[in-house]
Design a protein around this motif. Sequence first.
Motif, PDB file in Angstrom:
ATOM      1  N   SER A  65       0.445   8.542  -7.371  1.00 28.84           N
ATOM      2  CA  SER A  65       0.740   9.969  -7.370  1.00 28.84           C
ATOM      3  C   SER A  65       1.566  10.324  -8.600  1.00 28.84           C
ATOM      4  O   SER A  65       1.312  11.343  -9.268  1.00 28.84           O
TER       5      SER A  65
ATOM      6  N   GLY B 147       0.708   4.319  -3.171  1.00 26.99           N
ATOM      7  CA  GLY B 147       0.460   5.750  -3.080  1.00 26.99           C
ATOM      8  C   GLY B 147       1.444   6.541  -3.930  1.00 26.99           C
ATOM      9  O   GLY B 147       1.059   7.460  -4.666  1.00 26.99           O
TER      10      GLY B 147
ATOM     11  N   PRO C 113       0.803  -1.236   0.000  1.00 25.44           N
ATOM     12  CA  PRO C 113       0.000   0.000   0.000  1.00 25.44           C
ATOM     13  C   PRO C 113       0.829   1.276   0.000  1.00 25.44           C
ATOM     14  O   PRO C 113       0.488   2.243  -0.689  1.00 25.44           O
ATOM     15  N   GLU C 114       1.921   1.295   0.758  1.00 26.14           N
ATOM     16  CA  GLU C 114       2.708   2.526   0.830  1.00 26.14           C
ATOM     17  C   GLU C 114       3.360   2.861  -0.518  1.00 26.14           C
ATOM     18  O   GLU C 114       3.515   4.026  -0.873  1.00 26.14           O
TER      19      GLU C 114
ATOM     20  N   ALA D 136      -6.904  -0.997  -1.222  1.00 22.59           N
ATOM     21  CA  ALA D 136      -6.391   0.364  -1.000  1.00 22.59           C
ATOM     22  C   ALA D 136      -6.953   1.350  -2.007  1.00 22.59           C
ATOM     23  O   ALA D 136      -6.347   2.407  -2.232  1.00 22.59           O
TER      24      ALA D 136
ATOM     25  N   GLU E 175      -9.335   3.637  -2.101  1.00 19.09           N
ATOM     26  CA  GLU E 175      -9.545   5.035  -1.698  1.00 19.09           C
ATOM     27  C   GLU E 175      -8.219   5.790  -1.669  1.00 19.09           C
ATOM     28  O   GLU E 175      -8.144   6.948  -2.119  1.00 19.09           O
ATOM     29  N   ALA E 176      -7.174   5.133  -1.173  1.00 20.15           N
ATOM     30  CA  ALA E 176      -5.851   5.766  -1.145  1.00 20.15           C
ATOM     31  C   ALA E 176      -5.296   5.921  -2.558  1.00 20.15           C
ATOM     32  O   ALA E 176      -4.631   6.925  -2.865  1.00 20.15           O
TER      33      ALA E 176
ATOM     34  N   ALA F  34      -7.104   8.883  -4.170  1.00 20.56           N
ATOM     35  CA  ALA F  34      -6.646  10.135  -3.561  1.00 20.56           C
ATOM     36  C   ALA F  34      -5.245  10.493  -4.033  1.00 20.56           C
ATOM     37  O   ALA F  34      -4.946  11.665  -4.316  1.00 20.56           O
ATOM     38  N   ALA F  35      -4.369   9.493  -4.134  1.00 14.84           N
ATOM     39  CA  ALA F  35      -2.992   9.746  -4.564  1.00 14.84           C
ATOM     40  C   ALA F  35      -2.941  10.190  -6.019  1.00 14.84           C
ATOM     41  O   ALA F  35      -2.206  11.122  -6.374  1.00 14.84           O
TER      42      ALA F  35
END
Length: 334
Positions: A140, A136, A132-133, A263, A265-266, A269-270
């Motif tokens: 992005s 993002g 997950p990290e 993940a 939603e993340a 958002a990213a």
Amino acid sequence: MSAELPKTFRNALDDRARQALVHWGVAEQSPELLKYRENAVFRVRLADGRPAALRLHRAGYHGEAALRSELQWMAALGDGGLAVPQPIAAADGRLLVALPDAGEFAAQHVDVVSWMDGEPLGESGTPLSHPPEKLGAIFSAIGAATAEMHNLADRWTPPEGFGRPAWDGDGLLGERPLWGRFWDCDALSSTRPAALSALRHDLRQRLAALPAQDFGLIHADLVRENVLVGERGVVFIDFDDAGYGFRLFDIATALLKNRREPAYEAIEAALVAGYRSRRGLTEEALSGLPLFLVLRSLTYIGWFAARPELPGARERVLRYAYETLALAEELGFR
């Protein structure tokens, strides 16, 4: 998909690639077939040993002017600093070569573009493997690169004769959508055409009622397989469907197949944050994202319906019709 091709056709396809490579002076090699869908894409070696991608374009899909325009836009994006494949001229200086009828192959065009390093972000239907990290950071970067692509497109003046398809209201929902009449497919079960036709009518009204949308040149196919992830960031490949369209369509395409990721939603958002770091995107404009997710989902139905020769095409038409109607209901369009 290449592993599923009949051996005789696969051998003929390899011969066709070597026939094309004569024009680049490197026919004495064994091209590696990577993909056979819209185009047949091979990994090849240039005279200086560099890897490159040879593309045998699907006969009748795009005309010569549209294919030349695709290469011109890719070159312009590269000149602007975006990491995308660049056209490589044949020995006589041509960027696009016409191959004549030969055996089971109709007349078609071929080009060679530079090899781009990196691994595909993922494969449709398979969970993403990145933690997950890292997702993002990746999304992005995808958002930022998408925004920069749109910025470069707006700053560029296309040459005379430039022309690409339009992913506008008619191209998505008109009588002859770019990827086929998704509500009018032989493979659909009895109840699906009426439901899809009603959804089409509803979406046309909703699209017309949206606040003014950012519109211009887009990639139009930013699926996982067309985003490479490497040490230097993300790379976009396969501009075969690039054209004029809603910029939100690019964002929706990059998100659609990830909606079932834990993940998500993340991820969304990213991507949005990355896009906004390079280009404006208001909340009012972003409110149209659910509509464009459904519009993107609809395109897959017609695409596979128009290609019944592909393995599992009928089953995919049915599956995409079911998934699209379910998505429309989930997002409040039914």
